[in-house]
Design a protein around this motif. Structure first.
Motif, PDB file in Angstrom:
ATOM      1  N   GLY A  98       0.578  -1.028  -0.463  1.00 37.01           N
ATOM      2  CA  GLY A  98      -0.497  -0.525  -0.070  1.00 37.01           C
ATOM      3  C   GLY A  98       0.884   1.287   0.301  1.00 37.01           C
ATOM      4  N   MET A  99       0.412   2.392   0.005  1.00 37.03           N
ATOM      5  CA  MET A  99       1.144   3.967  -0.550  1.00 37.03           C
ATOM      6  C   MET A  99       0.344   4.568   0.588  1.00 37.03           C
ATOM      7  SD  MET A  99       2.200   5.902  -2.984  1.00 37.03           S
ATOM      8  CE  MET A  99       1.103   5.545  -4.303  1.00 37.03           C
ATOM      9  N   ALA A 100       0.848   5.790   1.377  1.00 36.76           N
ATOM     10  CA  ALA A 100       0.161   6.379   1.908  1.00 36.76           C
ATOM     11  C   ALA A 100       1.111   7.858   1.142  1.00 36.76           C
ATOM     12  CB  ALA A 100       0.486   6.275   3.555  1.00 36.76           C
ATOM     13  N   ILE A 101       0.290   8.812   1.472  1.00 34.42           N
ATOM     14  CA  ILE A 101       0.496  10.085   0.644  1.00 34.42           C
ATOM     15  C   ILE A 101      -0.136  11.087   1.634  1.00 34.42           C
ATOM     16  CG2 ILE A 101       0.430  11.566  -1.513  1.00 34.42           C
ATOM     17  CD1 ILE A 101      -0.697   9.308  -3.270  1.00 34.42           C
ATOM     18  N   PHE A 102       1.065  11.828   1.967  1.00 27.99           N
ATOM     19  CA  PHE A 102       1.353  12.952   3.074  1.00 27.99           C
ATOM     20  C   PHE A 102       0.821  14.231   2.184  1.00 27.99           C
ATOM     21  CE2 PHE A 102       2.182   9.367   5.721  1.00 27.99           C
ATOM     22  CZ  PHE A 102       1.383   9.691   6.611  1.00 27.99           C
ATOM     23  N   THR A 103      -0.718  14.983   2.489  1.00 28.34           N
ATOM     24  CA  THR A 103      -0.317  16.547   2.177  1.00 28.34           C
ATOM     25  C   THR A 103      -0.214  18.037   2.833  1.00 28.34           C
ATOM     26  OG1 THR A 103      -1.011  15.941  -0.078  1.00 28.34           O
ATOM     27  CG2 THR A 103      -1.125  17.390   0.094  1.00 28.34           C
ATOM     28  N   VAL A 116      16.682  25.514  11.503  1.00 30.63           N
ATOM     29  CA  VAL A 116      16.734  23.777  11.708  1.00 30.63           C
ATOM     30  C   VAL A 116      18.196  23.113  10.537  1.00 30.63           C
ATOM     31  CG1 VAL A 116      15.099  23.750  12.205  1.00 30.63           C
ATOM     32  CG2 VAL A 116      14.341  23.547  10.636  1.00 30.63           C
ATOM     33  N   GLY A 117      18.077  23.991   9.143  1.00 35.44           N
ATOM     34  CA  GLY A 117      18.348  23.441   8.372  1.00 35.44           C
ATOM     35  C   GLY A 117      17.555  22.383   6.858  1.00 35.44           C
ATOM     36  N   ASP A 118      18.407  21.670   5.699  1.00 31.06           N
ATOM     37  CA  ASP A 118      17.835  21.284   4.209  1.00 31.06           C
ATOM     38  C   ASP A 118      16.587  20.549   5.261  1.00 31.06           C
ATOM     39  OD1 ASP A 118      18.293  23.432   3.187  1.00 31.06           O
ATOM     40  OD2 ASP A 118      19.827  22.597   2.873  1.00 31.06           O
ATOM     41  N   ILE A 119      15.942  19.937   4.309  1.00 32.71           N
ATOM     42  CA  ILE A 119      14.582  18.764   4.099  1.00 32.71           C
ATOM     43  C   ILE A 119      15.321  17.904   4.026  1.00 32.71           C
ATOM     44  CG2 ILE A 119      12.481  17.507   2.978  1.00 32.71           C
ATOM     45  CD1 ILE A 119      10.689  20.536   3.035  1.00 32.71           C
ATOM     46  N   THR A 120      15.515  16.968   4.708  1.00 36.92           N
ATOM     47  CA  THR A 120      16.261  15.375   5.120  1.00 36.92           C
ATOM     48  C   THR A 120      15.604  14.396   4.488  1.00 36.92           C
ATOM     49  OG1 THR A 120      16.331  15.099   6.911  1.00 36.92           O
ATOM     50  CG2 THR A 120      18.242  16.555   5.858  1.00 36.92           C
ATOM     51  N   GLY A 121      14.769  14.566   4.798  1.00 33.62           N
ATOM     52  CA  GLY A 121      13.754  13.536   4.349  1.00 33.62           C
ATOM     53  C   GLY A 121      12.176  13.161   5.423  1.00 33.62           C
ATOM     54  N   PHE A 122      11.462  12.101   4.817  1.00 30.15           N
ATOM     55  CA  PHE A 122       9.855  12.133   5.838  1.00 30.15           C
ATOM     56  C   PHE A 122      10.143  11.416   6.894  1.00 30.15           C
ATOM     57  CE2 PHE A 122       4.967  10.789   5.878  1.00 30.15           C
ATOM     58  CZ  PHE A 122       4.875  11.532   6.518  1.00 30.15           C
ATOM     59  N   TYR A 123       9.672  11.549   8.021  1.00 30.25           N
ATOM     60  CA  TYR A 123      10.618  10.397   9.831  1.00 30.25           C
ATOM     61  C   TYR A 123       9.449  10.869  10.167  1.00 30.25           C
ATOM     62  CZ  TYR A 123      14.880  11.823   8.515  1.00 30.25           C
ATOM     63  OH  TYR A 123      16.493  11.899   7.298  1.00 30.25           O
ATOM     64  N   MET A 124       8.494   9.348  10.663  1.00 34.68           N
ATOM     65  CA  MET A 124       7.646   9.080  11.053  1.00 34.68           C
ATOM     66  C   MET A 124       7.596   8.420  12.410  1.00 34.68           C
ATOM     67  SD  MET A 124       4.374   8.456   8.264  1.00 34.68           S
ATOM     68  CE  MET A 124       5.597   7.370   7.298  1.00 34.68           C
ATOM     69  N   LEU A 131       9.609   5.531  11.346  1.00 35.68           N
ATOM     70  CA  LEU A 131       9.309   5.133   9.633  1.00 35.68           C
ATOM     71  C   LEU A 131       9.882   6.475   8.361  1.00 35.68           C
ATOM     72  CD1 LEU A 131       5.508   3.884  10.241  1.00 35.68           C
ATOM     73  CD2 LEU A 131       8.105   2.457   9.705  1.00 35.68           C
ATOM     74  N   GLN A 132      10.322   6.129   7.692  1.00 37.64           N
ATOM     75  CA  GLN A 132      11.081   7.041   6.987  1.00 37.64           C
ATOM     76  C   GLN A 132      11.003   6.994   5.474  1.00 37.64           C
ATOM     77  OE1 GLN A 132      15.012   6.698   8.843  1.00 37.64           O
ATOM     78  NE2 GLN A 132      16.128   6.311   7.214  1.00 37.64           N
ATOM     79  N   SER A 133      10.887   7.559   5.191  1.00 38.01           N
ATOM     80  CA  SER A 133      10.569   7.749   3.188  1.00 38.01           C
ATOM     81  C   SER A 133      11.086   9.134   2.962  1.00 38.01           C
ATOM     82  CB  SER A 133       9.055   8.072   2.638  1.00 38.01           C
ATOM     83  OG  SER A 133       9.276   7.924   1.368  1.00 38.01           O
ATOM     84  N   VAL A 134      12.271   9.136   1.237  1.00 38.60           N
ATOM     85  CA  VAL A 134      13.134  10.207   0.905  1.00 38.60           C
ATOM     86  C   VAL A 134      12.450  10.341   0.156  1.00 38.60           C
ATOM     87  CG1 VAL A 134      15.083   9.343   1.723  1.00 38.60           C
ATOM     88  CG2 VAL A 134      14.001   8.909  -0.285  1.00 38.60           C
ATOM     89  N   ASP A 135      11.133  10.068  -0.308  1.00 38.58           N
ATOM     90  CA  ASP A 135       9.656  10.757  -1.194  1.00 38.58           C
ATOM     91  C   ASP A 135       8.940  11.823  -0.751  1.00 38.58           C
ATOM     92  OD1 ASP A 135       8.906  11.038  -3.376  1.00 38.58           O
ATOM     93  OD2 ASP A 135       7.784   8.840  -3.726  1.00 38.58           O
ATOM     94  N   VAL A 136       9.932  12.434  -0.610  1.00 39.11           N
ATOM     95  CA  VAL A 136       8.959  14.411  -0.486  1.00 39.11           C
ATOM     96  C   VAL A 136       9.571  15.356  -1.644  1.00 39.11           C
ATOM     97  CG1 VAL A 136       9.866  15.757   1.560  1.00 39.11           C
ATOM     98  CG2 VAL A 136      10.136  13.489   1.765  1.00 39.11           C
ATOM     99  N   ASN A 137       8.956  16.171  -2.017  1.00 41.02           N
ATOM    100  CA  ASN A 137       8.649  16.734  -2.870  1.00 41.02           C
ATOM    101  C   ASN A 137       7.781  18.126  -2.990  1.00 41.02           C
ATOM    102  OD1 ASN A 137       9.189  15.284  -5.416  1.00 41.02           O
ATOM    103  ND2 ASN A 137       7.574  13.865  -5.287  1.00 41.02           N
ATOM    104  N   ALA A 138       8.409  19.051  -3.235  1.00 41.35           N
ATOM    105  CA  ALA A 138       7.900  20.203  -2.716  1.00 41.35           C
ATOM    106  C   ALA A 138       7.028  21.227  -3.364  1.00 41.35           C
ATOM    107  CB  ALA A 138       9.426  21.357  -2.378  1.00 41.35           C
ATOM    108  N   LYS A 151       5.675  10.778  -0.037  1.00 40.13           N
ATOM    109  CA  LYS A 151       4.909   9.438   0.063  1.00 40.13           C
ATOM    110  C   LYS A 151       5.579   8.631   0.843  1.00 40.13           C
ATOM    111  CE  LYS A 151       3.863   9.721  -4.712  1.00 40.13           C
ATOM    112  NZ  LYS A 151       3.590  10.114  -6.559  1.00 40.13           N
ATOM    113  N   TYR A 152       4.773   7.130   1.443  1.00 42.25           N
ATOM    114  CA  TYR A 152       5.243   5.988   2.299  1.00 42.25           C
ATOM    115  C   TYR A 152       4.974   4.601   1.606  1.00 42.25           C
ATOM    116  CZ  TYR A 152       6.476   3.377   5.777  1.00 42.25           C
ATOM    117  OH  TYR A 152       7.272   1.576   6.839  1.00 42.25           O
TER     118      TYR A 152
END
Length: 181
Positions: A98-103, A116-124, A131-138, A151-152
């Motif tokens: 499955g997939m979770a899309i966070f907006t 704090v610096g640049d976005i390095t990923g998505f951490y839950m 839980l982490q993902s690097v599929d992050v888009n601005a 996206k996770y």
């Protein structure tokens, strides 16, 4: 106790005390451990006992101390995202992935990115771990950041269950509600 002993012997205070008389007065106490049954020949650190026998009995009975962590989402490790996302879930018919899309509309990470610096990923983050993902888009509107989409992807039923446990904790902490469409 061994970890405390090695920390105590490695500290600058302990090294200083090795060249001093063997007694120390203060709120804690130091003692030299010169046991022939131990390979450790440094200084031991003794911590005070719990004051209440009731608390001590409860801790001994459980045998386990669980640390509670407020569920959070981060784009930069150490900086919690304050904006609550819109989350869309998809799951395969056979339930194997499955997939979770966070907006996140106007996320706070854009406001504090200079500190704090640049976005390095998505951490839950919750009490079970990260839980982490690097599929992050601005997404940008007129050259200014407007939203983040992360996206996770869950590839096994076990990963799906772990994600759902995180989402339940995160939803309870942030007042989210699940709506099936």
């Amino acid at each position: 106790m061994a970890a405390l002993q090695s920390l105590a012997s490695a500290s600058p205070v302990a090294q200083h005390l090795q060249h001093q008389p063997r007694s120390f007065s203060g709120s804690g106490s130091w003692a030299v451990n010169k046991s022939s049954f131990s390979l450790f020949h440094g200084q031991s650190l003794y911590l005070p006992r719990l004051r209440s026998p009731l608390i001590r009995r409860k801790l001994q009975a459980s045998g386990l101390v669980t640390m509670m962590v407020k569920p959070s989402i981060q784009f930069v490790q150490g900086a919690d995202e304050q904006t609550v996302p819109d989350v869309k879930l998809t799951k395969s018919r056979d339930g194997t992935n499955g997939m979770a899309i966070f907006t996140f509309d106007e996320p706070s990470v854009f406001d504090s990115s200079a500190e704090v610096g640049d976005i390095t990923g998505f951490y839950m983050i919750d009490e079970e771990g990260v839980l982490q993902s690097v599929d992050v888009n601005a997404k940008f509107v007129n050259g200014k950041p407007a939203k983040i989409e992360a996206k996770y992807i869950m590839r096994t039923p076990r990963e799906w269950d772990r994600f759902m446990r995180f989402m339940e904790r995160y939803a309870n902490a942030n007042g989210l509600q699940f709506v099936k469409k």
